[in-house]
Write a protein that holds these residues in place. Structure first.
Motif, PDB file in Angstrom:
ATOM      1  N   ASN A 219       0.829  -1.200   0.000  1.00  0.00           N
ATOM      2  CA  ASN A 219       0.000   0.000   0.000  1.00  0.00           C
ATOM      3  C   ASN A 219       0.871   1.260   0.000  1.00  0.00           C
ATOM      4  N   ALA A 220       0.195   2.415  -0.137  1.00  0.00           N
ATOM      5  CA  ALA A 220       0.931   3.687  -0.234  1.00  0.00           C
ATOM      6  C   ALA A 220       1.742   3.965   1.017  1.00  0.00           C
ATOM      7  N   GLN A 221       1.231   3.550   2.207  1.00  0.00           N
ATOM      8  CA  GLN A 221       1.985   3.773   3.443  1.00  0.00           C
ATOM      9  C   GLN A 221       3.299   2.999   3.410  1.00  0.00           C
ATOM     10  N   ALA A 222       3.283   1.770   2.847  1.00  0.00           N
ATOM     11  CA  ALA A 222       4.523   0.986   2.733  1.00  0.00           C
ATOM     12  C   ALA A 222       5.509   1.672   1.801  1.00  0.00           C
ATOM     13  N   GLU A 223       5.001   2.224   0.677  1.00  0.00           N
ATOM     14  CA  GLU A 223       5.894   2.910  -0.260  1.00  0.00           C
ATOM     15  C   GLU A 223       6.533   4.131   0.392  1.00  0.00           C
ATOM     16  N   ARG A 224       5.727   4.892   1.146  1.00  0.00           N
ATOM     17  CA  ARG A 224       6.293   6.057   1.828  1.00  0.00           C
ATOM     18  C   ARG A 224       7.280   5.633   2.912  1.00  0.00           C
ATOM     19  N   LEU A 225       6.937   4.580   3.670  1.00  0.00           N
ATOM     20  CA  LEU A 225       7.791   4.152   4.781  1.00  0.00           C
ATOM     21  C   LEU A 225       9.156   3.714   4.279  1.00  0.00           C
ATOM     22  N   PHE A 226       9.199   2.948   3.176  1.00  0.00           N
ATOM     23  CA  PHE A 226      10.475   2.418   2.691  1.00  0.00           C
ATOM     24  C   PHE A 226      11.099   3.296   1.616  1.00  0.00           C
ATOM     25  N   GLY A 227      10.389   4.385   1.192  1.00  0.00           N
ATOM     26  CA  GLY A 227      11.001   5.320   0.251  1.00  0.00           C
ATOM     27  C   GLY A 227      10.882   4.923  -1.207  1.00  0.00           C
ATOM     28  N   TYR A 228       9.910   4.075  -1.549  1.00  0.00           N
ATOM     29  CA  TYR A 228       9.748   3.664  -2.939  1.00  0.00           C
ATOM     30  C   TYR A 228       8.731   4.554  -3.646  1.00  0.00           C
ATOM     31  N   GLU A 229       8.911   4.705  -4.959  1.00  0.00           N
ATOM     32  CA  GLU A 229       7.937   5.427  -5.756  1.00  0.00           C
ATOM     33  C   GLU A 229       6.664   4.592  -5.885  1.00  0.00           C
ATOM     34  N   HIS A 230       5.585   5.256  -6.277  1.00  0.00           N
ATOM     35  CA  HIS A 230       4.291   4.599  -6.353  1.00  0.00           C
ATOM     36  C   HIS A 230       4.336   3.403  -7.303  1.00  0.00           C
ATOM     37  N   GLY A 231       3.931   2.241  -6.810  1.00  0.00           N
ATOM     38  CA  GLY A 231       3.848   1.057  -7.633  1.00  0.00           C
ATOM     39  C   GLY A 231       5.160   0.322  -7.828  1.00  0.00           C
ATOM     40  N   SER A 232       6.291   0.854  -7.320  1.00  0.00           N
ATOM     41  CA  SER A 232       7.589   0.249  -7.609  1.00  0.00           C
ATOM     42  C   SER A 232       7.941  -0.892  -6.663  1.00  0.00           C
ATOM     43  N   MET A 233       7.164  -1.128  -5.608  1.00  0.00           N
ATOM     44  CA  MET A 233       7.487  -2.218  -4.690  1.00  0.00           C
ATOM     45  C   MET A 233       6.978  -3.569  -5.194  1.00  0.00           C
ATOM     46  N   ALA A 234       5.962  -3.535  -6.053  1.00  0.00           N
ATOM     47  CA  ALA A 234       5.406  -4.789  -6.542  1.00  0.00           C
ATOM     48  C   ALA A 234       6.458  -5.547  -7.339  1.00  0.00           C
ATOM     49  N   THR A 235       6.523  -6.824  -7.098  1.00  0.00           N
ATOM     50  CA  THR A 235       7.407  -7.807  -7.771  1.00  0.00           C
ATOM     51  C   THR A 235       8.831  -7.819  -7.214  1.00  0.00           C
ATOM     52  N   ILE A 236       9.225  -6.891  -6.327  1.00  0.00           N
ATOM     53  CA  ILE A 236      10.565  -6.987  -5.746  1.00  0.00           C
ATOM     54  C   ILE A 236      10.553  -8.001  -4.604  1.00  0.00           C
ATOM     55  N   SER A 237      11.729  -8.472  -4.227  1.00  0.00           N
ATOM     56  CA  SER A 237      11.812  -9.452  -3.131  1.00  0.00           C
ATOM     57  C   SER A 237      11.663  -8.739  -1.792  1.00  0.00           C
TER      58      SER A 237
END
Length: 785
Positions: free
Chosen positions: A28-46
């Motif tokens: 979710n967006a909170q996870a992206e903000r917490l870890f510093g990722y751009e929107h949608g960029s966390m999907a498919t990473i390990s």
């Protein structure tokens, strides 16, 4: 957005869905903000990427063990872990795990909470406890013990070991009855002493105690009851001194020794008080809240570091002065809330979280949350007050920003819905007018009236596009471009259109990063800002376009809501015009709000710019002062210098010699479906219509030969155009697809973007656009993505 997605996106914690192989399926967006990722960029990473490198080798085994025995694990049930942001910083987290099984697929939903602040608070408390224990352990003349309510030993200092002979590990957790004689233990003297201390606050006597070596010694014992702020008993403090030798010396010079003892007692008490006072001062100065104490007459006794920062007044200039020197100032006199809090009367009155405005030492105003409580003597009477003061200026500003953002989002949702309905109506009007034009004689009055109606319809379509831009539901065609080039080309056009009385100046940075943005919409937005600037300078003035490359960090994002840190291109558009009042600035982005006279503006200009910038992932700010011009700043996120590889262009076959193909039109608006059918039939196509996806699939399943499916995306009945296209392609893999919608971009899942690329005809459309797009789709050799 589904209810599940809405729940996940509104969750206060970071939510990450992890597959069994460690791949992140959703964040979710909170996870992206917490870890510093751009929107949608966390999907498919390990998920291992979120761990510091030193923990990754063992994580696969830990994950495998969890999936072997999947169970719910509550937040805080496991030990705290360290996580890794994209900037390389590590931070502590707590994680809850919820197993999810669908068929043979196993996944786990992890809720991740940043506990950095809690760890800091725990460390501060631990340090304070260490300082206290160090202080107490430095006292060797006295045994200083802290007891629980039952008399069990919690603290054992060096003096206690010296007097009683026991090491700390021999006594901690045991009852103080171990130091009494067996006879005293059986008579209940231990419980009696604790009971007296509980009832009267203190128990004091001299009695014989047994040393570890078996020798008896005469002990002077003081037991004080310890209570919390609510008056509940939480334990006892026991101070023991070996007075055996003193008593022996007393027989020789009792009076002299008594006087000396009193003097030494006072000196030692003063030293203990000084150390405790220093410790307390250090703890208060470490507090983020301002803490101020005054005596019963209102004289300031303490003023910690946070209070100095909040009020911008040094403690040295205030301690010993009356509180009226600070609190009863002009700002306070105008604020009844401040008067009620900062008064020396009614010392027993407690106030919690009062919200007030107050003046600092430099005259500026600060928003405060103030609580106060009485300082109580041992007997329970108040002999002063303590104020706990928090600066909430920034918090209130953020709350106001959030309120305004939520208001604009709500208006945007309403505007998008209205725009969708109007697009359907305009599609009917434009299609029927074009059909009507075929039957009218060019140059006739009826033909001219039809042309006039068509112009009005197209103007309405343009206004609808502005509304869609504000609601962030327009279809964009982003391209990688340099904003300096766009502004340079636009300036040439504006010099001819704005008039010679407007001086246009360019102040572009020599190097800026490229941006991925729709160039047509960017030119339209800048033109709109230039037009507004011209209207604000009716007698002439200066219009300046400035660009720069900036980095937005956490210190900036903490001041504004929904701002992502990173690299940005800043475009500033500044005029020397009349400027805006704060009231106008607050409403400037609202659709249909305008300060122009009736007929001179729609009020959609700035709202269109606002929506376009937000939809492009950027930010927009207004800085203006009445009579001193206006600056509007557009923050556009940087893109990679290398553009992503373009998708392969569809192979277009030469047009067929005959347009006798069959087209299935799926449109729930009966009037629009009828108009589209007439336009396509007039172009030589065989047209079949259906009101919804279910009806369309029924035709295909019963063998209806169809060359092209032309479907609206938004339809009633539980099946949208995207799902219809997928199911229709399973029935007939050779079926060509063309989508249409009034605001499809806002409803498409990102995963559907490849399917709809080059296959979307936005409403309202003209006959030529419809015929050209239909022909293009029929001649397209590529299939559905």
């Amino acid at each position: 957005m589904s209810d599940i997605n809405l729940f996940m996106e509104s969750a206060p914690d970071a939510m990450v869905l992890v597959a069994q192989d460690g791949t992140i399926a959703y964040a979710n967006a909170q996870a992206e903000r917490l870890f510093g990722y751009e929107h949608g960029s966390m999907a498919t990473i390990s998920v291992d990427t979120l761990l510091p490198p030193r923990f990754r080798p063992n994580h696969a085994g830990v994950r495998a063990g969890y999936f072997a025995q999947m169970r719910n694990r509550m937040m805080g049930e496991g030990r705290p872990l360290l996580a890794l942001r994209t900037d390389g910083s590590e931070f502590p987290v707590e994680i809850s795990l919820s197993p999810l099984e669908t068929g043979n697929t196993r996944r786990v939903l992890a809720a991740i909470r940043d506990i950095s602040d809690r760890k800091k608070a725990e460390l501060a408390l631990l340090n304070a406890e260490r300082q206290f224990r160090t202080l107490v352990n430095g006292i060797t003349e006295y045994a200083v013990l802290l007891l629980d309510c039952n008399g069990n030993i919690d603290t054992w200092n060096a003096g206690a070991q010296q007097i009683h002979g026991y090491a700390a590990d021999e006594v901690l957790g045991r009852n103080i009855a171990m130091f009494y004689t067996p006879a005293d233990q059986s008579s209940g003297r231990v419980q009696s002493a604790l009971k007296i201390a509980e009832m009267h606050g203190r128990f004091e006597n001299e009695d014989w105690r047994i040393h570890k070596n078996g020798e008896a010694f005469l002990a002077h014992i003081v037991i004080d009851a310890i209570r919390n702020d609510d008056g509940a008993l939480i334990g006892f403090a026991k101070i023991v001194r070996d007075v055996t030798k003193l008593k022996e010396a007393e027989k020789i010079a009792q009076e002299a020794l008594r006087q000396r003892q009193l003097l030494e007692e006072r000196q030692r008490s003063a030293e203990v008080y000084r150390r405790l006072s220093e410790t307390l001062t250090a703890i208060l100065d470490a507090s983020p809240a301002g803490v101020v104490t005054v005596d019963a007459s209102g004289v300031i006794e303490s003023w910690n570091k946070a209070a100095e920062k909040i009020y911008r007044l040094a403690a040295a200039s205030l301690i010993g002065r009356h509180q009226s020197a600070v609190f009863n100032n002009k700002s306070g006199d105008r604020n009844e809330g401040a008067k009620a809090i900062f008064t020396r009367s009614d010392l027993n009155r407690t106030i919690e979280d009062a919200q007030i405005s107050h003046a600092r030492g430099d005259g500026s105003t600060v928003e405060l949350s103030v609580s106060r409580a009485p300082l109580l003597r041992a007997e329970g009477t108040a002999n002063g007050l303590v104020y706990v003061i928090n600066d909430v200026t920034h918090t209130k500003a953020l709350a106001e920003q959030l309120r305004h953002s939520q208001k604009l989002d709500a208006i945007g949702q309403m505007t998008g819905g209205v725009a969708h309905d109007f697009n359907n109506l305009l599609s009917i009007i434009i299609c029927n007018l074009e059909l009507l034009q075929e039957d009218l004689t060019p140059g006739s009055e009826s033909h001219e009236l039809c042309n006039s109606a068509m112009e009005a319809g197209l103007r309405g379509a343009e206004l609808i596009q502005h509304m869609l831009a504000f609601s962030r539901k327009q279809a964009l065609t982003p391209k990688l471009l340099e904003v300096n080039d766009v502004i340079a080309d636009l300036a040439k056009l504006l010099k001819r259109t704005l008039g010679e009385h407007i001086e246009i100046m360019l102040n572009t940075a020599p190097q800026t990063c490229p941006v991925l943005i729709d160039p047509v919409q960017l030119q339209a937005a800048l033109t709109n800002l230039a037009t507004n600037a011209r209207d604000a300078m009716p007698h002439g003035g200066r219009l300046v376009f400035k660009t720069s490359h900036i980095t937005i960090d956490d210190s900036y994002t903490s001041q504004f809501d929904n701002v992502t840190p990173g690299e940005y291109v800043l475009i500033s558009v500044t005029d020397s015009g009349s400027g805006m009042t704060p009231e106008v600035i607050e409403k400037a982005f609202d659709p249909f709000f305008t300060t122009k006279r009736v007929g001179q503006g729609t009020g959609l200009g700035l709202s269109m710019v606002f929506g376009f910038v937000k939809q492009s992932g950027g930010q927009i700010r207004i800085y203006s002062e009445l009579g001193h011009g206006t600056t509007i700043k557009l923050y556009l996120p940087c893109a990679e210098r290398e553009a992503p590889a373009p998708l392969a262009e569809p192979v277009i076959r030469p047009s067929k010699t005959s347009n006798s193909e069959t087209i299935l039109v799926v449109e729930d608006n009966t009037a629009l479906a009828k108009s589209v059918k007439s336009l396509l039939a007039d172009a030589g196509y065989i047209v079949v219509t259906a009101e919804n996806g279910k009806e369309a699939l029924n035709l295909l399943e019963h063998g209806k030969a169809v060359d092209l499916l032309f479907t609206d995306i938004v339809m009633p009945g539980g099946m949208n155009g995207i799902e219809l296209a997928r199911q229709a392609a399973q029935i007939d893999p050779n079926l060509k697809i063309l989508f249409t919608s009034g605001f499809a971009d806002a409803l498409l899942d990102p995963r559907d973007s490849e399917m709809t690329l080059n296959r979307l005809l936005s409403k309202p459309y003209r006959r030529a656009e419809l015929i050209l797009k239909v022909r293009e789709m029929l001649d397209d050799e590529s299939g559905i993505a």
